[in-house]
Design an enzyme around this catalytic site. Structure first.
Site, PDB file in Angstrom:
ATOM      1  N   HIS A 152     -52.919 -50.505 -32.889  1.00  0.00           N
ATOM      2  CA  HIS A 152     -52.337 -50.621 -31.592  1.00  0.00           C
ATOM      3  C   HIS A 152     -51.666 -49.597 -31.027  1.00  0.00           C
ATOM      4  CE1 HIS A 152     -48.986 -52.703 -29.404  1.00  0.00           C
ATOM      5  NE2 HIS A 152     -50.040 -52.935 -28.495  1.00  0.00           N
ATOM      6  N   CYS A 200     -43.967 -53.424 -35.969  1.00  0.00           N
ATOM      7  CA  CYS A 200     -43.616 -52.680 -34.721  1.00  0.00           C
ATOM      8  C   CYS A 200     -44.054 -53.905 -33.503  1.00  0.00           C
ATOM      9  CB  CYS A 200     -44.168 -51.558 -34.284  1.00  0.00           C
ATOM     10  SG  CYS A 200     -43.723 -50.158 -35.201  1.00  0.00           S
ATOM     11  N   HIS A 201     -45.353 -54.447 -33.643  1.00  0.00           N
ATOM     12  CA  HIS A 201     -45.567 -55.318 -32.618  1.00  0.00           C
ATOM     13  C   HIS A 201     -46.517 -56.589 -33.188  1.00  0.00           C
ATOM     14  CE1 HIS A 201     -45.310 -51.680 -30.575  1.00  0.00           C
ATOM     15  NE2 HIS A 201     -44.527 -52.219 -29.750  1.00  0.00           N
ATOM     16  N   GLY A 202     -46.337 -56.904 -34.588  1.00  0.00           N
ATOM     17  CA  GLY A 202     -46.874 -57.951 -35.273  1.00  0.00           C
ATOM     18  C   GLY A 202     -48.380 -57.952 -35.600  1.00  0.00           C
TER      19      GLY A 202
END
Length: 187
Positions: free
Chosen positions: A127, A146-148
């Site tokens: 990502h 960080c963003h899952g």
């Protein structure tokens, strides 16, 4: 009277003198001399040409890596995960319906033939490049804090914003217990 003095001073052109020429020539010679002295020192800080050209393959001994353990190594400044998968992790990765995956890829395409227990992948989330945590997430693969993004034990994306699976670096087995990262097997 004041106007005539101003007119005289503005119309006077100052010619360069010999002193100006010597000042400029001396400064230029000093700059060239300083560069000639400093350049070898600056050049000596560059990496060896053989190292740059070779891409520095890394040999990794797999024998001390315990079953279920993930080891981190660096190749060309990039983080690489080497995972010694358990039989349960291999079975879970093989039993996935590939059609349900965002980036469909069977487990067999992500490991070398005859070496299903060893998974070698780049260690950055696809990502935005964060480092995912091992043995985390719903699939016990990797979880990116960080963003899952969630990856399974084969490094395939299973959830979150990551668009593709964890990439596989070029590597080859030189024996059952050694790999060389940065070098593909020649046929």
């Amino acid at each position: 009277m004041l106007e005539s003095q101003v007119a005289e001073t503005t119309s006077t052109v100052v010619e360069p003198t010999r002193r100006d020429f010597l000042f400029i020539a001396t400064g230029a010679a000093a700059a060239v001399g300083a560069a000639a002295v400093v350049w070898p020192f600056v050049r000596s800080m560059a990496p060896d040409a053989a190292t740059v050209a070779a891409g520095a393959p890394v040999e990794v001994d797999l024998s001390p890596i315990a079953e279920g353990q993930i080891v981190k190594v660096f190749w060309r400044g990039k983080l690489i995960f080497i995972r010694n998968r358990t039989p349960a992790e291999i079975k879970a990765a093989e039993d996935v319906d590939v059609a349900t995956l965002r980036d469909p890829q069977p487990d067999s395409a992500r490991v070398k033939p005859g070496h299903a227990q060893w998974l070698v992948v780049y260690g950055n989330c696809t990502h935005l490049g964060c480092v995912p945590l091992g043995h985390q997430g719903a699939y016990e693969g990797w979880f990116c804090p960080c963003h899952g993004s969630v990856f399974d034990t084969s490094g395939r994306v299973r959830g979150g914003p990551a668009p593709i699976n964890l990439p596989i670096p070029p590597y080859t087995f030189t024996s059952d217990t050694k790999i060389v990262i940065g070098q593909e097997a020649t046929a």
